[in-house]
Write a protein that holds these residues in place. Structure first.
Motif, PDB file in Angstrom:
ATOM      1  N   ALA A 180      55.239  35.723 -13.319  1.00  0.00           N
ATOM      2  CA  ALA A 180      56.568  35.748 -13.797  1.00  0.00           C
ATOM      3  C   ALA A 180      57.698  36.753 -13.471  1.00  0.00           C
ATOM      4  O   ALA A 180      57.216  37.849 -13.635  1.00  0.00           O
ATOM      5  N   THR A 181      58.905  36.432 -13.261  1.00  0.00           N
ATOM      6  CA  THR A 181      59.920  37.369 -13.384  1.00  0.00           C
ATOM      7  C   THR A 181      60.750  37.594 -14.516  1.00  0.00           C
ATOM      8  O   THR A 181      61.011  36.279 -15.167  1.00  0.00           O
ATOM      9  N   VAL A 182      60.989  38.693 -14.967  1.00  0.00           N
ATOM     10  CA  VAL A 182      61.548  38.803 -16.205  1.00  0.00           C
ATOM     11  C   VAL A 182      62.865  39.685 -16.234  1.00  0.00           C
ATOM     12  O   VAL A 182      62.820  40.714 -15.497  1.00  0.00           O
ATOM     13  N   THR A 183      63.852  39.541 -16.653  1.00  0.00           N
ATOM     14  CA  THR A 183      65.103  40.334 -17.080  1.00  0.00           C
ATOM     15  C   THR A 183      65.270  40.629 -18.104  1.00  0.00           C
ATOM     16  O   THR A 183      65.436  39.836 -19.190  1.00  0.00           O
ATOM     17  N   ARG A 204      65.463  43.997 -25.099  1.00  0.00           N
ATOM     18  CA  ARG A 204      65.619  42.338 -25.117  1.00  0.00           C
ATOM     19  C   ARG A 204      65.243  41.659 -23.732  1.00  0.00           C
ATOM     20  O   ARG A 204      65.608  42.180 -22.835  1.00  0.00           O
ATOM     21  N   LEU A 205      64.764  40.678 -23.997  1.00  0.00           N
ATOM     22  CA  LEU A 205      64.410  39.670 -22.892  1.00  0.00           C
ATOM     23  C   LEU A 205      65.586  38.848 -22.731  1.00  0.00           C
ATOM     24  O   LEU A 205      66.229  38.425 -23.624  1.00  0.00           O
ATOM     25  N   LEU A 206      66.258  38.791 -21.436  1.00  0.00           N
ATOM     26  CA  LEU A 206      67.269  38.228 -21.205  1.00  0.00           C
ATOM     27  C   LEU A 206      66.972  36.749 -20.548  1.00  0.00           C
ATOM     28  O   LEU A 206      67.534  35.684 -21.131  1.00  0.00           O
ATOM     29  N   THR A 207      66.171  36.670 -19.476  1.00  0.00           N
ATOM     30  CA  THR A 207      65.871  35.312 -18.848  1.00  0.00           C
ATOM     31  C   THR A 207      64.307  35.793 -18.308  1.00  0.00           C
ATOM     32  O   THR A 207      63.916  36.863 -18.014  1.00  0.00           O
ATOM     33  N   HIS A 208      63.450  34.506 -17.936  1.00  0.00           N
ATOM     34  CA  HIS A 208      62.555  34.610 -17.099  1.00  0.00           C
ATOM     35  C   HIS A 208      62.210  33.386 -16.396  1.00  0.00           C
ATOM     36  O   HIS A 208      62.764  32.265 -16.581  1.00  0.00           O
ATOM     37  N   ASN A 209      61.367  33.331 -15.582  1.00  0.00           N
ATOM     38  CA  ASN A 209      60.754  32.129 -14.693  1.00  0.00           C
ATOM     39  C   ASN A 209      59.375  31.694 -15.070  1.00  0.00           C
ATOM     40  O   ASN A 209      58.739  31.079 -14.346  1.00  0.00           O
ATOM     41  N   ALA A 210      58.905  32.087 -16.083  1.00  0.00           N
ATOM     42  CA  ALA A 210      57.449  31.988 -16.524  1.00  0.00           C
ATOM     43  C   ALA A 210      57.142  30.471 -16.722  1.00  0.00           C
ATOM     44  O   ALA A 210      58.097  29.592 -17.149  1.00  0.00           O
ATOM     45  N   GLU A 211      55.873  30.134 -16.440  1.00  0.00           N
ATOM     46  CA  GLU A 211      55.556  28.679 -16.617  1.00  0.00           C
ATOM     47  C   GLU A 211      55.266  28.215 -18.101  1.00  0.00           C
ATOM     48  O   GLU A 211      55.257  26.869 -18.353  1.00  0.00           O
TER      49      GLU A 211
END
Length: 84
Positions: free
Chosen positions: A9-12, A28-35
């Motif tokens: 997963a990529t997290v911003t 803070r978590l802004l975005t992610h592409n996790a499943e």
């Protein structure tokens, strides 16, 4: 774990630094592409730990440029974090 969902997963994340160049407040978590949300939470927790552990007594940043580095947005991409 590189083979896990979180390991792919990529997290911003975003955070603010105080004048002492240490994290002020929450990361803070802004975005992610996790499943899954569980994978996103795990990847975010790893990114947060890395930021907090690396800050030590403060990141080595020039105090006179505080307004330029006060707000930080950082992307953790596991595809670009391998040691070969």
């Amino acid at each position: 774990d590189p083979g896990s969902q979180a390991g792919r997963a990529t997290v911003t994340v975003a955070f603010e630094l105080g004048r002492d160049a240490r994290v002020a407040g929450d990361v803070r978590l802004l975005t992610h592409n996790a499943e899954s949300q569980q994978a996103a939470d795990s990847a975010f927790a790893a990114a947060r730990r890395a930021i907090l552990r690396c800050q030590g007594d403060g990141f080595p940043l020039p105090p006179e440029k505080y307004e330029q580095w006060r707000l930080v947005e950082m992307t953790f991409n596991p595809e670009r974090m391998s040691i070969e």
